[in-house]
Design an enzyme around this catalytic site. Structure first.
Site, PDB file in Angstrom:
ATOM      1  N   CYS A   4      -5.188  -2.332  12.120  1.00 16.69           N
ATOM      2  CA  CYS A   4      -5.165  -1.125  11.296  1.00 16.69           C
ATOM      3  C   CYS A   4      -6.571  -0.513  11.171  1.00 16.69           C
ATOM      4  O   CYS A   4      -7.518  -1.174  10.742  1.00 16.69           O
ATOM      5  CB  CYS A   4      -4.604  -1.454   9.915  1.00 16.69           C
ATOM      6  N   CYS A   7      -7.900  -0.560   7.536  1.00 14.84           N
ATOM      7  CA  CYS A   7      -8.304  -1.905   7.096  1.00 14.84           C
ATOM      8  C   CYS A   7      -9.668  -2.248   7.712  1.00 14.84           C
ATOM      9  O   CYS A   7     -10.491  -2.905   7.076  1.00 14.84           O
ATOM     10  CB  CYS A   7      -7.249  -2.945   7.454  1.00 14.84           C
ATOM     11  N   HIS A  46      -3.259  -2.937   2.079  1.00 15.42           N
ATOM     12  CA  HIS A  46      -2.546  -2.288   3.180  1.00 15.42           C
ATOM     13  C   HIS A  46      -1.085  -2.061   2.818  1.00 15.42           C
ATOM     14  O   HIS A  46      -0.371  -2.987   2.461  1.00 15.42           O
ATOM     15  CB  HIS A  46      -2.634  -3.130   4.465  1.00 15.42           C
ATOM     16  N   HIS A  92      -1.429   3.305   7.267  1.00 14.66           N
ATOM     17  CA  HIS A  92      -2.034   2.776   6.042  1.00 14.66           C
ATOM     18  C   HIS A  92      -2.137   3.998   5.127  1.00 14.66           C
ATOM     19  O   HIS A  92      -2.762   4.987   5.516  1.00 14.66           O
ATOM     20  CB  HIS A  92      -3.414   2.183   6.369  1.00 14.66           C
ATOM     21  N   HIS A  94      -2.758   7.094   3.239  1.00 11.27           N
ATOM     22  CA  HIS A  94      -3.951   7.909   3.023  1.00 11.27           C
ATOM     23  C   HIS A  94      -3.545   9.290   2.563  1.00 11.27           C
ATOM     24  O   HIS A  94      -2.653   9.908   3.125  1.00 11.27           O
ATOM     25  CB  HIS A  94      -4.842   7.973   4.273  1.00 11.27           C
ATOM     26  N   HIS A  96      -4.768  13.012   2.169  1.00 12.78           N
ATOM     27  CA  HIS A  96      -5.777  13.978   2.594  1.00 12.78           C
ATOM     28  C   HIS A  96      -6.101  14.878   1.406  1.00 12.78           C
ATOM     29  O   HIS A  96      -5.191  15.503   0.844  1.00 12.78           O
ATOM     30  CB  HIS A  96      -5.242  14.863   3.731  1.00 12.78           C
TER      31      HIS A  96
HETATM   32 ZN   LIG Z   1      -4.481  -1.136   6.762  1.00  7.85          ZN
END
Ligand SMILES: [Zn+2]
Length: 134
Positions: A4, A7, A46, A92, A94, A96
């Site tokens: 990932c 990560c 994660h 993962h 996120h 924006h």
């Molecule tokens: Zn991750």
């Protein structure tokens, strides 16, 4: 090295331009910003899909988004901070957070690579606004 990308950002294997973090979340600049100051907010744990989060975790994630939005807005003299979430490229979570001047700004096709120099300068600028508010 784990697969990932985010990560690996968290572990420091991949360098990033951090603008803010706490024990559970990290915010750093997107290297292909839609507008200058385009930031990614990620949980340190994660998880792939944002709506797999529980209500409390979602609330915690978005309370961080709110915390970051004002310095991001000020540093970029933006009208608003726009939000996008899809998560196909990196599995993962996120969020924006994008300084925008009109609704049309929120178009992924507008993303352009930023230079290392631009990212460093932008991260400094945003962190200064955070520091001024502490
Ligand atoms: Zn991750």
């Amino acid at each position: 090295m784990i697969e990932c990308v985010f990560c690996n950002v968290l572990s420091g294997n991949i360098p990033s331009h951090k603008i803010w973090e706490d024990d559970d979340y990290l915010a750093f600049l997107d290297i292909n910003p839609i507008n200058p100051g385009h930031t990614l907010l990620i949980p340190k744990a994660h998880e792939d899909y944002i709506f797999d989060l529980g209500t409390n975790e979602l609330g915690a994630l978005f309370s961080r988004a709110k915390l970051i939005s004002e310095p991001l807005k000020q540093a970029n003299k933006a009208k608003r901070i726009g939000i996008m979430v899809e998560g196909f490229a990196v599995p993962h979570i996120h969020v924006h957070l994008i300084p925008i001047h009109s609704g049309h700004d929120l178009d992924p096709k507008r993303a352009q690579p930023a230079t290392e120099h631009e990212l460093t300068a932008m991260a400094d600028k945003i962190r200064k606004v955070f520091d001024a508010h502490e």
